[in-house]
Design a protein around this motif. Sequence first.
Motif, PDB file in Angstrom:
ATOM      1  N   LEU A  34       0.827  -1.207   0.000  1.00  0.00           N
ATOM      2  CA  LEU A  34       0.000   0.000   0.000  1.00  0.00           C
ATOM      3  C   LEU A  34       0.866   1.263   0.000  1.00  0.00           C
ATOM      4  CD1 LEU A  34      -2.990  -0.783   2.408  1.00  0.00           C
ATOM      5  CD2 LEU A  34      -2.989  -0.637  -0.086  1.00  0.00           C
ATOM      6  N   ILE A  35       1.995   1.205   0.686  1.00  0.00           N
ATOM      7  CA  ILE A  35       2.915   2.349   0.678  1.00  0.00           C
ATOM      8  C   ILE A  35       3.364   2.638  -0.747  1.00  0.00           C
ATOM      9  CG2 ILE A  35       5.201   3.172   1.378  1.00  0.00           C
ATOM     10  CD1 ILE A  35       4.853   1.576   3.972  1.00  0.00           C
ATOM     11  N   ALA A 112      -1.696   3.221   4.534  1.00  0.00           N
ATOM     12  CA  ALA A 112      -0.367   3.448   3.953  1.00  0.00           C
ATOM     13  C   ALA A 112       0.401   4.488   4.762  1.00  0.00           C
ATOM     14  CB  ALA A 112      -0.502   3.896   2.501  1.00  0.00           C
ATOM     15  N   LEU A 113      -0.261   5.601   5.117  1.00  0.00           N
ATOM     16  CA  LEU A 113       0.395   6.630   5.922  1.00  0.00           C
ATOM     17  C   LEU A 113       0.762   6.094   7.306  1.00  0.00           C
ATOM     18  CD1 LEU A 113      -1.632   9.891   5.121  1.00  0.00           C
ATOM     19  CD2 LEU A 113       0.667   9.287   4.361  1.00  0.00           C
ATOM     20  N   SER A 114      -0.137   5.332   7.899  1.00  0.00           N
ATOM     21  CA  SER A 114       0.147   4.735   9.207  1.00  0.00           C
ATOM     22  C   SER A 114       1.351   3.803   9.129  1.00  0.00           C
ATOM     23  CB  SER A 114      -1.075   3.960   9.716  1.00  0.00           C
ATOM     24  OG  SER A 114      -2.175   4.812   9.916  1.00  0.00           O
ATOM     25  N   TYR A 179       8.609  22.481   5.803  1.00  0.00           N
ATOM     26  CA  TYR A 179       7.512  22.435   6.773  1.00  0.00           C
ATOM     27  C   TYR A 179       6.264  21.860   6.104  1.00  0.00           C
ATOM     28  CZ  TYR A 179       4.635  26.252   4.960  1.00  0.00           C
ATOM     29  OH  TYR A 179       3.808  27.013   4.190  1.00  0.00           O
ATOM     30  N   LEU A 180       5.417  21.230   6.923  1.00  0.00           N
ATOM     31  CA  LEU A 180       4.191  20.622   6.411  1.00  0.00           C
ATOM     32  C   LEU A 180       3.166  20.592   7.532  1.00  0.00           C
ATOM     33  CD1 LEU A 180       3.168  19.118   3.794  1.00  0.00           C
ATOM     34  CD2 LEU A 180       3.749  17.002   4.962  1.00  0.00           C
ATOM     35  N   LEU A 181       1.916  20.858   7.199  1.00  0.00           N
ATOM     36  CA  LEU A 181       0.848  20.758   8.189  1.00  0.00           C
ATOM     37  C   LEU A 181       0.430  19.299   8.340  1.00  0.00           C
ATOM     38  CD1 LEU A 181      -1.394  23.838   7.300  1.00  0.00           C
ATOM     39  CD2 LEU A 181       0.516  23.697   8.912  1.00  0.00           C
ATOM     40  N   ALA A 182       0.009  18.938   9.553  1.00  0.00           N
ATOM     41  CA  ALA A 182      -0.342  17.544   9.839  1.00  0.00           C
ATOM     42  C   ALA A 182      -1.460  17.029   8.938  1.00  0.00           C
ATOM     43  CB  ALA A 182      -0.739  17.396  11.308  1.00  0.00           C
ATOM     44  N   ASP A 183      -2.352  17.921   8.520  1.00  0.00           N
ATOM     45  CA  ASP A 183      -3.465  17.513   7.665  1.00  0.00           C
ATOM     46  C   ASP A 183      -3.009  17.147   6.253  1.00  0.00           C
ATOM     47  OD1 ASP A 183      -5.437  17.795   9.607  1.00  0.00           O
ATOM     48  OD2 ASP A 183      -5.710  19.932   9.188  1.00  0.00           O
ATOM     49  N   TYR A 184      -1.790  17.519   5.905  1.00  0.00           N
ATOM     50  CA  TYR A 184      -1.305  17.298   4.541  1.00  0.00           C
ATOM     51  C   TYR A 184      -0.162  16.282   4.478  1.00  0.00           C
ATOM     52  CZ  TYR A 184      -4.099  21.397   3.444  1.00  0.00           C
ATOM     53  OH  TYR A 184      -5.144  22.272   3.292  1.00  0.00           O
ATOM     54  N   ASN A 186       1.822  13.170   3.501  1.00  0.00           N
ATOM     55  CA  ASN A 186       1.740  12.410   2.268  1.00  0.00           C
ATOM     56  C   ASN A 186       2.955  11.499   2.153  1.00  0.00           C
ATOM     57  OD1 ASN A 186       3.885  13.838   0.390  1.00  0.00           O
ATOM     58  ND2 ASN A 186       2.809  15.437   1.535  1.00  0.00           N
ATOM     59  N   PRO A 187       2.835  10.408   1.408  1.00  0.00           N
ATOM     60  CA  PRO A 187       3.932   9.429   1.332  1.00  0.00           C
ATOM     61  C   PRO A 187       5.213   9.975   0.717  1.00  0.00           C
ATOM     62  CG  PRO A 187       2.219   8.923  -0.277  1.00  0.00           C
ATOM     63  CD  PRO A 187       1.668   9.976   0.634  1.00  0.00           C
ATOM     64  N   LYS A 188       5.100  10.858  -0.255  1.00  0.00           N
ATOM     65  CA  LYS A 188       6.296  11.368  -0.933  1.00  0.00           C
ATOM     66  C   LYS A 188       7.203  12.114   0.041  1.00  0.00           C
ATOM     67  CE  LYS A 188       7.636  13.725  -5.217  1.00  0.00           C
ATOM     68  NZ  LYS A 188       8.653  14.644  -4.695  1.00  0.00           N
TER      69      LYS A 188
END
Length: 209
Positions: A34-35, A112-114, A179-184, A186-188
Amino acid sequence: MWYTVDIYDKTWKIVSNLKLNDEIFSDDKINHNLIHEYYLLQTSNARNPIAHTKTRWEVAGSGKKLYRQKGTGNARVWDRRSPIRVGGGVVFWPRNERNYTKSMNKKSKKLALSSILTLKAKNKNIVWLKDFDMKEPKTKEALNILTNIWLNKEKTLFVLNEKNLNLIKSFRNLNNVKYLLADYLNPKDLLEYNKILFLESALNKINTK
């Protein structure tokens, strides 16, 4: 997997502990397939097919036959737009109509994110930091913080709960930090950055999902 993690402050001192949600951070739910699928989906959907060739019907030029069919000793050709002539149309080359879009259901994306977060945590590639603020944007102070927590030489993804302009402006000038917000999440980004720096509030947000 362990159930609690240490939360550090800006000086690399443990200030608290936090229990992880085993619905998100779980060895049993790691799914490498899935990843891979989610990573391909993200990169494919961001792809912009700009390579484009023209067929014989799109090439500019007269459609008049170059010379008569018989009597010249030459091959029987049509107009100058023929694919066998220089400057003519192109056959079997890229077209920008191709659709690279892929799809995936929400449950699979979440798993996949988990899986990525669990693997990062297992390999000690996540640092959990107590929330802090800056009175004004200062890149030097941001660099000092990363030095204190041993991330100044690492390619680091800085995860916040919400936009904080002073923090964002301080860290975005560092070449090895994004930087990235927790809501965004993503696997990349999670896969391409060596270390993940989570503020406690951002961790609380994903830990309750």
